[in-house]
Scaffold this motif. Structure first.
Motif, PDB file in Angstrom:
ATOM      1  N   LEU A   1       0.821  -1.212   0.000  1.00 28.14           N
ATOM      2  CA  LEU A   1       0.000   0.000   0.000  1.00 28.14           C
ATOM      3  C   LEU A   1       0.853   1.259   0.000  1.00 28.14           C
ATOM      4  O   LEU A   1       1.951   1.288   0.557  1.00 28.14           O
ATOM      5  N   ILE A   2       0.318   2.298  -0.616  1.00 27.15           N
ATOM      6  CA  ILE A   2       0.874   3.643  -0.562  1.00 27.15           C
ATOM      7  C   ILE A   2      -0.179   4.497   0.135  1.00 27.15           C
ATOM      8  O   ILE A   2      -1.346   4.494  -0.263  1.00 27.15           O
ATOM      9  N   ARG A   3       0.229   5.193   1.163  1.00 29.52           N
ATOM     10  CA  ARG A   3      -0.725   6.019   1.909  1.00 29.52           C
ATOM     11  C   ARG A   3      -0.334   7.490   1.789  1.00 29.52           C
ATOM     12  O   ARG A   3       0.844   7.825   1.864  1.00 29.52           O
ATOM     13  N   GLY A   4      -1.336   8.341   1.593  1.00 30.17           N
ATOM     14  CA  GLY A   4      -1.146   9.783   1.542  1.00 30.17           C
ATOM     15  C   GLY A   4      -1.617  10.395   2.844  1.00 30.17           C
ATOM     16  O   GLY A   4      -2.755  10.188   3.247  1.00 30.17           O
TER      17      GLY A   4
ATOM     18  N   THR B   1       2.000  -7.281  -3.493  1.00 33.54           N
ATOM     19  CA  THR B   1       3.438  -7.201  -3.713  1.00 33.54           C
ATOM     20  C   THR B   1       4.017  -6.003  -2.971  1.00 33.54           C
ATOM     21  O   THR B   1       3.479  -4.901  -3.042  1.00 33.54           O
ATOM     22  N   ALA B   2       5.112  -6.208  -2.289  1.00 34.90           N
ATOM     23  CA  ALA B   2       5.742  -5.149  -1.509  1.00 34.90           C
ATOM     24  C   ALA B   2       6.144  -3.979  -2.399  1.00 34.90           C
ATOM     25  O   ALA B   2       6.675  -4.161  -3.489  1.00 34.90           O
ATOM     26  N   ILE B   3       5.891  -2.781  -1.915  1.00 36.84           N
ATOM     27  CA  ILE B   3       6.321  -1.558  -2.592  1.00 36.84           C
ATOM     28  C   ILE B   3       7.776  -1.311  -2.200  1.00 36.84           C
ATOM     29  O   ILE B   3       8.125  -1.363  -1.024  1.00 36.84           O
ATOM     30  N   SER B   4       8.628  -1.036  -3.176  1.00 39.55           N
ATOM     31  CA  SER B   4      10.029  -0.744  -2.862  1.00 39.55           C
ATOM     32  C   SER B   4      10.317   0.754  -2.857  1.00 39.55           C
ATOM     33  O   SER B   4      11.251   1.192  -2.210  1.00 39.55           O
ATOM     34  N   PHE B   5       9.524   1.552  -3.587  1.00 40.39           N
ATOM     35  CA  PHE B   5       9.670   3.009  -3.529  1.00 40.39           C
ATOM     36  C   PHE B   5       8.391   3.667  -4.008  1.00 40.39           C
ATOM     37  O   PHE B   5       7.606   3.082  -4.746  1.00 40.39           O
ATOM     38  N   ALA B   6       8.181   4.889  -3.560  1.00 43.43           N
ATOM     39  CA  ALA B   6       7.080   5.732  -4.033  1.00 43.43           C
ATOM     40  C   ALA B   6       7.512   7.176  -3.854  1.00 43.43           C
ATOM     41  O   ALA B   6       8.105   7.533  -2.833  1.00 43.43           O
ATOM     42  N   LYS B   7       7.233   8.008  -4.851  1.00 47.31           N
ATOM     43  CA  LYS B   7       7.668   9.405  -4.811  1.00 47.31           C
ATOM     44  C   LYS B   7       6.678  10.271  -5.578  1.00 47.31           C
ATOM     45  O   LYS B   7       6.138   9.856  -6.588  1.00 47.31           O
ATOM     46  N   TRP B   8       6.452  11.471  -5.073  1.00 44.82           N
ATOM     47  CA  TRP B   8       5.622  12.459  -5.758  1.00 44.82           C
ATOM     48  C   TRP B   8       6.343  12.960  -7.004  1.00 44.82           C
ATOM     49  O   TRP B   8       7.561  13.094  -7.005  1.00 44.82           O
ATOM     50  N   THR B   9       5.594  13.311  -8.032  1.00 44.85           N
ATOM     51  CA  THR B   9       6.154  14.085  -9.127  1.00 44.85           C
ATOM     52  C   THR B   9       6.218  15.545  -8.664  1.00 44.85           C
ATOM     53  O   THR B   9       5.567  15.919  -7.680  1.00 44.85           O
TER      54      THR B   9
ATOM     55  N   SER C   1       5.667   4.657  -8.409  1.00 46.53           N
ATOM     56  CA  SER C   1       5.999   3.613  -7.440  1.00 46.53           C
ATOM     57  C   SER C   1       6.599   2.406  -8.142  1.00 46.53           C
ATOM     58  O   SER C   1       6.396   2.190  -9.337  1.00 46.53           O
ATOM     59  N   GLY C   2       7.348   1.635  -7.381  1.00 48.97           N
ATOM     60  CA  GLY C   2       7.919   0.390  -7.874  1.00 48.97           C
ATOM     61  C   GLY C   2       7.663  -0.708  -6.867  1.00 48.97           C
ATOM     62  O   GLY C   2       7.638  -0.467  -5.652  1.00 48.97           O
ATOM     63  N   THR C   3       7.449  -1.918  -7.366  1.00 51.01           N
ATOM     64  CA  THR C   3       7.205  -3.061  -6.495  1.00 51.01           C
ATOM     65  C   THR C   3       8.303  -4.102  -6.683  1.00 51.01           C
ATOM     66  O   THR C   3       9.056  -4.064  -7.653  1.00 51.01           O
ATOM     67  N   LEU C   4       8.361  -5.040  -5.759  1.00 50.42           N
ATOM     68  CA  LEU C   4       9.385  -6.071  -5.820  1.00 50.42           C
ATOM     69  C   LEU C   4       9.085  -7.167  -6.838  1.00 50.42           C
ATOM     70  O   LEU C   4       9.841  -8.116  -6.955  1.00 50.42           O
ATOM     71  N   ASN C   5       7.998  -7.014  -7.603  1.00 50.77           N
ATOM     72  CA  ASN C   5       7.740  -7.950  -8.706  1.00 50.77           C
ATOM     73  C   ASN C   5       8.064  -7.312 -10.056  1.00 50.77           C
ATOM     74  O   ASN C   5       7.486  -7.661 -11.074  1.00 50.77           O
TER      75      ASN C   5
END
Length: 102
Positions: free
Chosen positions: A34-37, A54-62, A70-74
């Motif tokens: 999950l990504i939470r704001g 699938t685990a999230i490995s990164f998430a970033k605002w534009t 975002s990127g996941t481990l799959n």
């Protein structure tokens, strides 16, 4: 250093945090998929994106604050519209996991 607040919502470890450019919102992403704001004035979660196991490995605002990458481990990278909480583009096919693009 003193903590300001504890933001609890993820069921698994949090792997990254990202403030929007003006500091009013914070993203948290975790191994729960999950990504939470978070609204930083109220310290409340106002939006949840994902629901992917699938685990999230990164998430970033534009820079414009409208989208999240975002990127996941799959081996999947997604671009999200934060307002609608919907994926607008998905990229697949990486040969190995992408832990971070930034």
């Amino acid at each position: 250093a003193k903590h300001i607040s504890i933001l609890s919502a993820h069921s698994d470890p949090v792997c990254c945090l990202s403030f929007c450019i003006d500091g009013t919102m914070l993203l948290s992403a975790g191994y729960d998929g999950l990504i939470r704001g978070w609204d930083m004035s109220s310290r409340r979660c106002i939006k949840t994106l994902g629901f992917d196991p699938t685990a999230i490995s990164f998430a970033k605002w534009t820079n414009n604050g409208q989208y999240i990458i975002s990127g996941t481990l799959n081996n999947t990278i997604r671009i999200w519209n934060f307002e609608t909480a919907k994926t607008i583009k998905t990229f697949k096919g990486h040969k190995n996991e992408k832990y971070c693009l930034f």
